[in-house]
Design an enzyme around this catalytic site. Structure first.
Site, mmCIF file in Angstrom:
data_model
loop_
_atom_site.group_PDB
_atom_site.id
_atom_site.type_symbol
_atom_site.label_atom_id
_atom_site.label_comp_id
_atom_site.label_asym_id
_atom_site.label_seq_id
_atom_site.Cartn_x
_atom_site.Cartn_y
_atom_site.Cartn_z
ATOM 1 C CG ASP A 82 -1.683 1.195 1.470
ATOM 2 O OD1 ASP A 82 -2.385 1.608 0.534
ATOM 3 O OD2 ASP A 82 -1.620 1.764 2.579
ATOM 4 C CG ASP A 84 -2.331 7.332 0.367
ATOM 5 O OD1 ASP A 84 -2.958 8.390 0.370
ATOM 6 O OD2 ASP A 84 -1.799 6.871 -0.661
ATOM 7 C CD GLU A 91 -4.468 7.579 4.326
ATOM 8 O OE1 GLU A 91 -5.158 7.463 3.292
ATOM 9 O OE2 GLU A 91 -3.831 6.633 4.841
ATOM 10 N NE ARG A 127 -12.426 8.862 1.008
ATOM 11 C CZ ARG A 127 -11.427 8.001 1.112
ATOM 12 N NH1 ARG A 127 -10.305 8.359 1.734
ATOM 13 N NH2 ARG A 127 -11.519 6.793 0.603
ATOM 14 N N GLY A 172 -5.214 2.388 -3.158
ATOM 15 C CA GLY A 172 -6.552 2.913 -3.365
ATOM 16 C C GLY A 172 -6.531 4.401 -3.609
ATOM 17 C CE LYS A 216 -4.775 -1.144 -1.654
ATOM 18 N NZ LYS A 216 -4.350 -0.494 -0.410
ATOM 19 C CG ASP A 238 -2.296 2.188 6.608
ATOM 20 O OD1 ASP A 238 -2.933 3.113 7.130
ATOM 21 O OD2 ASP A 238 -2.214 2.055 5.371
ATOM 22 C CG ASN A 241 -8.789 -0.890 0.260
ATOM 23 O OD1 ASN A 241 -9.713 -1.597 -0.131
ATOM 24 N ND2 ASN A 241 -7.988 -0.243 -0.555
#
Length: 291
Positions: A82, A84, A91, A127, A172, A216, A238, A241
């Site tokens: 991942d 972020d 993020e 978002r 993501g 993923k 982390d 997701n």
């Protein structure tokens, strides 16, 4: 028998290890110290209950970086991570939202999505929709002013690459950020979402399908299939997701992770930087890449 590797505060660690082994004795598990390499202690415990072993470690050792596995760790053929809050300290969508003056609103949604309280795709689209009308130039400004790799990120990636490991950044988040981050850190492949842009502004939509937890996991499985049946995998993340990817990997690393992600992984980093991954794999510091 499980292999346990631990990195913890050396002050009083010998006593805490004794207490840990006493707790295992109380459960009827035998144990032994396999090696004490200073930076890392390795133990063997006669249990197959990874979750319960981890509970006792948390109770008796305190903040630590660790690995619990039934298979002796080796340098993986695949490292998939991942971005972020894992490879970078931010993020990206939250930081980008600050340029639109709505960071608190978006950050609250991000946090709930990472905790696994919201559907990832719905939360992402909500978002992104709030960023409608933001100048595309804000992305480059945000990248330059706000986005920084976590300590040890490039060392880990370059060291693993030098040892024949394929490296993939799967996020993501967005290619606008992930492509330059991957180039800076050293990843060979990037999988991510794309922000839709028209007339130099964000439209509030996405261009193409959403990269979510299932993607993923499928990227990991696709890469492993190409590497062959005997290859091993290492994944890092982390948030919620990342859980399917962490579950699917031979070693899943929860880096400063949310509780659900931490519980799903067999490796965790709570106190050190990303180079703890190399220590827990048993890669000597003299073999680390210079960056």
């Amino acid at each position: 028998m499980l292999i346990v590797r631990l990195i913890a505060d050396p002050a009083g660690l010998e006593t805490r290890i004794k207490n840990l082994r006493a707790a295992w004795d109380d459960k009827g598990w035998s144990s032994r110290i396999e090696r004490d390499a200073g930076a890392m202690v390795e133990l063997r415990v006669s249990s197959w209950d990874v979750a319960e072993v981890r509970v006792t470690i948390d109770e008796r050792i305190g903040p630590s970086d660790g690995l619990v596995t039934a298979i002796p760790p080796v340098t993986p053929r695949l490292f998939i991570s991942d971005m972020d809050s894992t490879m970078i300290g931010q993020e990206c969508i939250d930081e980008l939202a600050d340029y639109a003056g709505i960071k608190p609103q978006i950050a609250a949604i991000t946090e709930r999505a990472m905790q696994g309280e919201l559907d990832f795709e719905a939360a992402l689209r909500e978002r992104v929709g709030l960023l409608c009308g933001l100048e595309e130039g804000a992305i480059a400004q945000c990248l330059h002013e706000r986005i920084t790799p976590n300590r040890g990120a490039r060392i880990v990636v370059e060291t693993l690459k030098a040892k024949g490991c394929k490296t993939v950044l799967v996020t993501g988040g967005f290619h606008h950020f992930a492509d330059p981050v991957a180039a800076q850190i050293g990843f060979e492949r990037v999988v991510g979402n794309r922000l839709e842009v028209s007339d130099g502004k964000l439209t509030g939509g996405l261009d193409g399908p959403v990269v979510d937890s299932s993607v993923k996991q499928s990227v990991l499985e696709e890469e492993m299939q190409a590497l062959g049946a005997r290859a091993t995998s290492l994944a890092a993340g982390d948030g919620a997701n990342d859980i399917p990817m962490l579950d699917a990997a031979d070693i899943g690393v929860a880096y400063r992770a949310k509780p659900k992600a931490r519980a799903s992984a067999n490796c965790w980093i709570d106190r050190g930087d990303l180079t703890s991954i190399l220590i827990l794999l048993g890669i000597a510091t003299e073999d680390w890449a210079e960056t």
